[in-house]
Design an enzyme around this catalytic site. Structure first.
Site, PDB file in Angstrom:
ATOM      1  N   LYS A  53       3.389   1.353  -3.951  1.00  0.00           N
ATOM      2  CA  LYS A  53       2.774   0.565  -5.020  1.00  0.00           C
ATOM      3  C   LYS A  53       3.542   0.634  -6.341  1.00  0.00           C
ATOM      4  CE  LYS A  53      -1.980   0.674  -3.286  1.00  0.00           C
ATOM      5  NZ  LYS A  53      -3.386   0.933  -3.603  1.00  0.00           N
ATOM      6  N   ASP A  93      -6.765  -3.615  -7.061  1.00  0.00           N
ATOM      7  CA  ASP A  93      -7.598  -2.443  -6.737  1.00  0.00           C
ATOM      8  C   ASP A  93      -8.726  -2.265  -7.758  1.00  0.00           C
ATOM      9  OD1 ASP A  93      -6.404  -1.622  -4.377  1.00  0.00           O
ATOM     10  OD2 ASP A  93      -4.949  -0.319  -5.379  1.00  0.00           O
ATOM     11  N   THR A 144       0.836  -1.192   0.000  1.00  0.00           N
ATOM     12  CA  THR A 144       0.000   0.000   0.000  1.00  0.00           C
ATOM     13  C   THR A 144       0.875   1.246   0.000  1.00  0.00           C
ATOM     14  OG1 THR A 144      -1.906   1.047   1.057  1.00  0.00           O
ATOM     15  CG2 THR A 144      -0.372  -0.066   2.528  1.00  0.00           C
ATOM     16  N   ASN A 190      -0.418  -3.801  -6.047  1.00  0.00           N
ATOM     17  CA  ASN A 190      -0.760  -3.885  -4.622  1.00  0.00           C
ATOM     18  C   ASN A 190      -0.649  -5.320  -4.127  1.00  0.00           C
ATOM     19  OD1 ASN A 190      -3.032  -5.052  -5.783  1.00  0.00           O
ATOM     20  ND2 ASN A 190      -4.397  -4.253  -4.204  1.00  0.00           N
ATOM     21  N   GLY A 200     -16.590   3.137  -0.665  1.00  0.00           N
ATOM     22  CA  GLY A 200     -15.179   2.779  -0.741  1.00  0.00           C
ATOM     23  C   GLY A 200     -14.809   1.582   0.110  1.00  0.00           C
TER      24      GLY A 200
HETATM   25  P1  NAP Z   1      -3.166  10.569  -4.745  1.00  0.00           P
HETATM   26  O1  NAP Z   1      -2.312   9.814  -5.690  1.00  0.00           O
HETATM   27  O2  NAP Z   1      -2.526  11.420  -3.696  1.00  0.00           O
HETATM   28  O3  NAP Z   1      -4.184  11.506  -5.610  1.00  0.00           O
HETATM   29  C1  NAP Z   1      -5.033  12.415  -4.967  1.00  0.00           C
HETATM   30  C2  NAP Z   1      -5.998  13.026  -5.980  1.00  0.00           C
HETATM   31  O4  NAP Z   1      -6.887  13.883  -5.260  1.00  0.00           O
HETATM   32  C3  NAP Z   1      -5.331  13.887  -7.048  1.00  0.00           C
HETATM   33  O5  NAP Z   1      -6.025  13.755  -8.264  1.00  0.00           O
HETATM   34  C4  NAP Z   1      -5.490  15.302  -6.475  1.00  0.00           C
HETATM   35  O6  NAP Z   1      -5.510  16.324  -7.476  1.00  0.00           O
HETATM   36  C5  NAP Z   1      -6.861  15.195  -5.859  1.00  0.00           C
HETATM   37  N1  NAP Z   1      -7.036  16.204  -4.815  1.00  0.00           N
HETATM   38  C6  NAP Z   1      -6.473  16.236  -3.593  1.00  0.00           C
HETATM   39  N2  NAP Z   1      -6.888  17.336  -2.925  1.00  0.00           N
HETATM   40  C7  NAP Z   1      -7.722  18.015  -3.755  1.00  0.00           C
HETATM   41  C8  NAP Z   1      -8.473  19.225  -3.646  1.00  0.00           C
HETATM   42  N3  NAP Z   1      -8.440  19.968  -2.528  1.00  0.00           N
HETATM   43  N4  NAP Z   1      -9.241  19.611  -4.689  1.00  0.00           N
HETATM   44  C9  NAP Z   1      -9.289  18.871  -5.817  1.00  0.00           C
HETATM   45  N5  NAP Z   1      -8.598  17.703  -5.988  1.00  0.00           N
HETATM   46  C10 NAP Z   1      -7.829  17.300  -4.969  1.00  0.00           C
HETATM   47  O7  NAP Z   1      -4.134   9.586  -3.931  1.00  0.00           O
HETATM   48  P2  NAP Z   1      -4.688   8.146  -4.408  1.00  0.00           P
HETATM   49  O8  NAP Z   1      -3.774   7.090  -3.936  1.00  0.00           O
HETATM   50  O9  NAP Z   1      -5.027   8.223  -5.845  1.00  0.00           O
HETATM   51  O10 NAP Z   1      -6.024   8.020  -3.509  1.00  0.00           O
HETATM   52  C11 NAP Z   1      -7.146   8.853  -3.721  1.00  0.00           C
HETATM   53  C12 NAP Z   1      -8.238   8.491  -2.730  1.00  0.00           C
HETATM   54  O11 NAP Z   1      -8.735   7.171  -2.976  1.00  0.00           O
HETATM   55  C13 NAP Z   1      -7.757   8.473  -1.262  1.00  0.00           C
HETATM   56  O12 NAP Z   1      -8.762   9.050  -0.459  1.00  0.00           O
HETATM   57  C14 NAP Z   1      -7.595   7.015  -0.945  1.00  0.00           C
HETATM   58  O13 NAP Z   1      -7.779   6.724   0.431  1.00  0.00           O
HETATM   59  C15 NAP Z   1      -8.717   6.412  -1.785  1.00  0.00           C
HETATM   60  N6  NAP Z   1      -8.490   4.985  -2.129  1.00  0.00           N
HETATM   61  C16 NAP Z   1      -9.415   4.077  -1.723  1.00  0.00           C
HETATM   62  C17 NAP Z   1      -9.252   2.747  -2.067  1.00  0.00           C
HETATM   63  C18 NAP Z   1     -10.282   1.742  -1.629  1.00  0.00           C
HETATM   64  O14 NAP Z   1     -10.017   0.536  -1.684  1.00  0.00           O
HETATM   65  N7  NAP Z   1     -11.461   2.183  -1.241  1.00  0.00           N
HETATM   66  C19 NAP Z   1      -8.145   2.332  -2.827  1.00  0.00           C
HETATM   67  C20 NAP Z   1      -7.226   3.297  -3.244  1.00  0.00           C
HETATM   68  C21 NAP Z   1      -7.413   4.629  -2.870  1.00  0.00           C
HETATM   69  P3  NAP Z   1      -4.158  17.004  -8.000  1.00  0.00           P
HETATM   70  O15 NAP Z   1      -3.580  16.077  -9.023  1.00  0.00           O
HETATM   71  O16 NAP Z   1      -4.632  18.315  -8.561  1.00  0.00           O
HETATM   72  O17 NAP Z   1      -3.264  17.179  -6.796  1.00  0.00           O
END
Ligand code: NAP
Length: 289
Positions: A77, A114, A73, A98, A252
């Protein structure tokens, strides 16, 4: 011999685990160990938190099958995919793994569950939904979005529209995947919602209880399905808005639970038992039950 018969692990126990940094709040050990116990397996699933600059050394030391495999995680990854010798199409397309399996011949196999977790959650909570029937909108362009695009394309999505605050990041993602994937900025979102079959929040907006993405969900067709990858809280502001409009929703937590299924199968050679309600356990951990 089962661990229930011995009252613990034997020398033949199958060991697997999860690694990340931080790992303390991972729900994976609770989920997998509940399944292990319910199935009466001689097996264990343990958390590992290697130092961030020692991830590759940690993985190299596991070659040869001392443990059967690892879930990986944040933040490892992408590096997990790089360290593997072979990778599934999904892991390659997602650019991240993952799941690592340590083969007896010393090789490491990478996979990404995922995306299948996302599709499994949709099938469970929006039964009958057809991914191939209409365009998909993904809000966000990070690691979670990338994994979702790969799985949705393999499942037959006709078009995936990535909408992100930082347009350049969405553009990079779209370029990787080719003509069926387009990038757009937030200003273009209203026009893209009107014929969308599926809208997925893959940003971190809403995590911890704040507002989700400011998408005008009322513009979506009445039969659109709305997914939030965020699962803390379970009923995010984004999902609450979708529900108030009468849209079907997918949470989620279900995605998290579904991605664990193929991992368990790869580690322990059997499907998880249905006799234990891991969703209830997870809800309890989240303080939702
Ligand atoms: P990440 O790589 O850090 O990407 C974060 C994304 O959120 C980017 O597109 C970012 O946009 C956007 N973002 C963050 N703050 C923002 C704001 N204030 N306004 C608009 N956009 C914003 O994170 P990730 O690993 O892809 O994970 C994303 C989410 O999915 C997390 O909450 C994570 O916990 C969840 N998730 C859940 C699962 C599950 O099994 N349920 C699995 C994986 C991930 P920018 O590019 O503009 O910064």
């Amino acid at each position: 011999m089962s661990s229930q018969m011995t009252g613990g692990l034997t020398g033949a126990a199958i060991v697997a685990g999860v690694c990340g940094a931080p790992i303390k709040h991972s729900m994976s050990p609770v989920i997998h160990n509940a399944w292990i116990q319910a199935a009466g397996l001689d097996a264990a699933y343990v958390p590992f938190a290697p130092a961030e600059d020692r991830f590759e050394a940690f993985i190299e030391g596991l070659r040869g099958g001392a443990i059967r495999g690892l879930n990986v995680t944040i933040p490892f990854k992408e590096r997990a995919l790089a360290v593997a010798d072979t990778a599934s199409d999904l892991a390659r397309m997602a650019g991240a793994a993952n799941l690592l399996i340590f083969e007896a011949d010393g090789t490491i196999r990478a996979d990404n569950t995922d995306g299948p977790g996302l599709l499994g959650a949709i099938a469970a909570q929006a039964p009958g939904f057809d991914v191939s029937a209409a365009p998909v909108i993904i809000l966000g362009a990070g690691g979670a979005a990338r994994g979702a695009v790969a799985a949705l394309l393999l499942a037959g999505a006709p078009q995936v529209r990535i909408v992100n605050r930082t347009l350049a990041r969405a553009g990079e993602l779209a370029t990787t995947f080719g003509a069926k994937v387009i990038a757009a900025d937030e200003a273009a979102l209203p026009g893209l919602l009107t014929d969308a079959g599926l809208v997925i929040n893959a940003t971190s907006l809403g995590l911890g209880g704040g507002d989700g993405p400011a998408a005008s969900l009322e513009l979506t067709p009445a039969d659109a399905v709305i997914v939030d990858m965020v699962y803390k809280p379970l009923r995010t502001e984004f999902l609450q808005r979708a529900q108030a409009l009468g849209r079907r929703t997918v949470d989620g937590l279900e995605m998290l639970l579904r991605q664990a299924v193929p991992s368990f199968e790869a580690f322990y050679g059997q499907t998880p038992p249905t006799t234990v309600d891991v969703r209830r356990l997870a809800l309890h951990l989240l303080g939702e039950a």
